[in-house]
Design a protein around this motif. Sequence first.
Motif, mmCIF file in Angstrom:
data_model
loop_
_atom_site.group_PDB
_atom_site.id
_atom_site.type_symbol
_atom_site.label_atom_id
_atom_site.label_comp_id
_atom_site.label_asym_id
_atom_site.label_seq_id
_atom_site.Cartn_x
_atom_site.Cartn_y
_atom_site.Cartn_z
ATOM 1 N N VAL A 115 -10.394 -9.098 6.506
ATOM 2 C CA VAL A 115 -9.841 -10.389 6.115
ATOM 3 C C VAL A 115 -8.367 -10.272 5.770
ATOM 4 O O VAL A 115 -7.567 -11.136 6.089
ATOM 5 C CB VAL A 115 -10.628 -10.975 4.922
ATOM 6 C CG1 VAL A 115 -10.022 -12.280 4.450
ATOM 7 C CG2 VAL A 115 -12.075 -11.180 5.308
ATOM 8 N N VAL A 116 -7.997 -9.179 5.124
ATOM 9 C CA VAL A 116 -6.606 -8.956 4.714
ATOM 10 C C VAL A 116 -6.066 -7.789 5.536
ATOM 11 O O VAL A 116 -6.155 -6.633 5.128
ATOM 12 C CB VAL A 116 -6.511 -8.651 3.201
ATOM 13 C CG1 VAL A 116 -5.059 -8.532 2.768
ATOM 14 C CG2 VAL A 116 -7.223 -9.713 2.393
ATOM 15 N N PRO A 117 -5.502 -8.067 6.720
ATOM 16 C CA PRO A 117 -5.047 -6.973 7.589
ATOM 17 C C PRO A 117 -3.884 -6.168 7.011
ATOM 18 O O PRO A 117 -3.634 -5.055 7.439
ATOM 19 C CB PRO A 117 -4.628 -7.671 8.886
ATOM 20 C CG PRO A 117 -4.622 -9.123 8.599
ATOM 21 C CD PRO A 117 -5.316 -9.374 7.321
ATOM 22 N N ALA A 118 -3.185 -6.710 6.025
ATOM 23 C CA ALA A 118 -2.076 -5.963 5.416
ATOM 24 C C ALA A 118 -2.586 -4.815 4.552
ATOM 25 O O ALA A 118 -1.827 -3.900 4.247
ATOM 26 C CB ALA A 118 -1.220 -6.907 4.583
ATOM 27 N N GLU A 119 -3.845 -4.871 4.152
ATOM 28 C CA GLU A 119 -4.423 -3.778 3.372
ATOM 29 C C GLU A 119 -4.459 -2.520 4.231
ATOM 30 O O GLU A 119 -4.930 -2.564 5.364
ATOM 31 C CB GLU A 119 -5.860 -4.114 2.963
ATOM 32 C CG GLU A 119 -5.982 -4.976 1.742
ATOM 33 C CD GLU A 119 -5.735 -4.205 0.466
ATOM 34 O OE1 GLU A 119 -6.289 -3.115 0.293
ATOM 35 O OE2 GLU A 119 -4.977 -4.726 -0.354
ATOM 36 N N PRO A 120 -4.016 -1.406 3.716
ATOM 37 C CA PRO A 120 -4.066 -0.175 4.511
ATOM 38 C C PRO A 120 -5.503 0.315 4.679
ATOM 39 O O PRO A 120 -6.354 0.084 3.829
ATOM 40 C CB PRO A 120 -3.249 0.813 3.680
ATOM 41 C CG PRO A 120 -3.343 0.294 2.284
ATOM 42 C CD PRO A 120 -3.440 -1.196 2.392
ATOM 43 N N ALA A 121 -5.760 0.981 5.794
ATOM 44 C CA ALA A 121 -7.077 1.592 6.014
ATOM 45 C C ALA A 121 -7.238 2.753 5.048
ATOM 46 O O ALA A 121 -6.293 3.491 4.782
ATOM 47 C CB ALA A 121 -7.199 2.062 7.453
ATOM 48 N N ARG A 122 -8.432 2.897 4.532
ATOM 49 C CA ARG A 122 -8.727 3.986 3.604
ATOM 50 C C ARG A 122 -9.614 4.992 4.300
ATOM 51 O O ARG A 122 -10.579 4.613 4.951
ATOM 52 C CB ARG A 122 -9.400 3.419 2.360
ATOM 53 C CG ARG A 122 -8.430 2.621 1.527
ATOM 54 C CD ARG A 122 -9.118 1.855 0.434
ATOM 55 N NE ARG A 122 -8.184 1.365 -0.550
ATOM 56 C CZ ARG A 122 -7.311 0.396 -0.348
ATOM 57 N NH1 ARG A 122 -7.254 -0.183 0.813
ATOM 58 N NH2 ARG A 122 -6.484 0.011 -1.299
ATOM 59 N N THR A 123 -9.280 6.262 4.156
ATOM 60 C CA THR A 123 -10.022 7.314 4.841
ATOM 61 C C THR A 123 -10.645 8.266 3.820
ATOM 62 O O THR A 123 -9.982 8.705 2.887
ATOM 63 C CB THR A 123 -9.087 8.103 5.784
ATOM 64 O OG1 THR A 123 -8.492 7.183 6.708
ATOM 65 C CG2 THR A 123 -9.851 9.159 6.550
ATOM 66 N N ILE A 124 -11.924 8.564 4.042
ATOM 67 C CA ILE A 124 -12.641 9.541 3.229
ATOM 68 C C ILE A 124 -12.918 10.729 4.137
ATOM 69 O O ILE A 124 -13.408 10.558 5.246
ATOM 70 C CB ILE A 124 -13.966 8.968 2.703
ATOM 71 C CG1 ILE A 124 -13.697 7.727 1.857
ATOM 72 C CG2 ILE A 124 -14.733 10.016 1.908
ATOM 73 C CD1 ILE A 124 -14.944 6.939 1.537
ATOM 74 N N THR A 125 -12.615 11.920 3.668
ATOM 75 C CA THR A 125 -12.828 13.129 4.454
ATOM 76 C C THR A 125 -13.773 14.061 3.709
ATOM 77 O O THR A 125 -13.603 14.294 2.512
ATOM 78 C CB THR A 125 -11.489 13.855 4.708
ATOM 79 O OG1 THR A 125 -10.585 12.945 5.327
ATOM 80 C CG2 THR A 125 -11.677 15.069 5.595
ATOM 81 N N VAL A 126 -14.774 14.566 4.436
ATOM 82 C CA VAL A 126 -15.663 15.599 3.908
ATOM 83 C C VAL A 126 -15.281 16.884 4.627
ATOM 84 O O VAL A 126 -15.417 16.993 5.846
ATOM 85 C CB VAL A 126 -17.150 15.257 4.147
ATOM 86 C CG1 VAL A 126 -18.042 16.362 3.614
ATOM 87 C CG2 VAL A 126 -17.503 13.924 3.514
#
Length: 153
Positions: free
Chosen positions: A134-145
């Motif tokens: 909905v809010v494309p300005a929000e940065p993508a968040r990445t979780i790494t294992v």
Amino acid sequence: MRQLRGFTVVELVAVIVITGLIAAIAAPRFIGRDAFDARGAYGTLTSALRYAQKTAIAQRTNVFVNVNLGTRTICLGYTSNCNVAVLDPATQTAYIKILPNNIALNTATPTIGFDGLGRPIPNATATFQIQNTVVPAEPARTITVEAETGYVR
């Protein structure tokens, strides 16, 4: 002559204008939940992964995290398909979390497990990416294992 105390009309108008500007800028951030949903989903998935790893270490057994990309559901189980569920410590029921509808969740490894030493199963780096739709300005968040150690970041 008596001196009257109080505010002038100019001062009152200035306060009203400043209050209006603050309300117009700040209110949408507090009223709209859409901007916070990706942050909440990030926290929910991160805590589920860490809880699965800590449970696997504490019980010296394999614990799996199954992420259903279609329904955005996270479940923890002792089998890869969550038939034997891990209990949620807060509710004492099966550990199942549903992420909000307005996020996109992408991963190449929808099912990841942890062995009794906390290492990931399969022993490879896994990444999960959460994006607010909905809010494309929000940065993508990445979780790494991380591979070998199972460190969740």
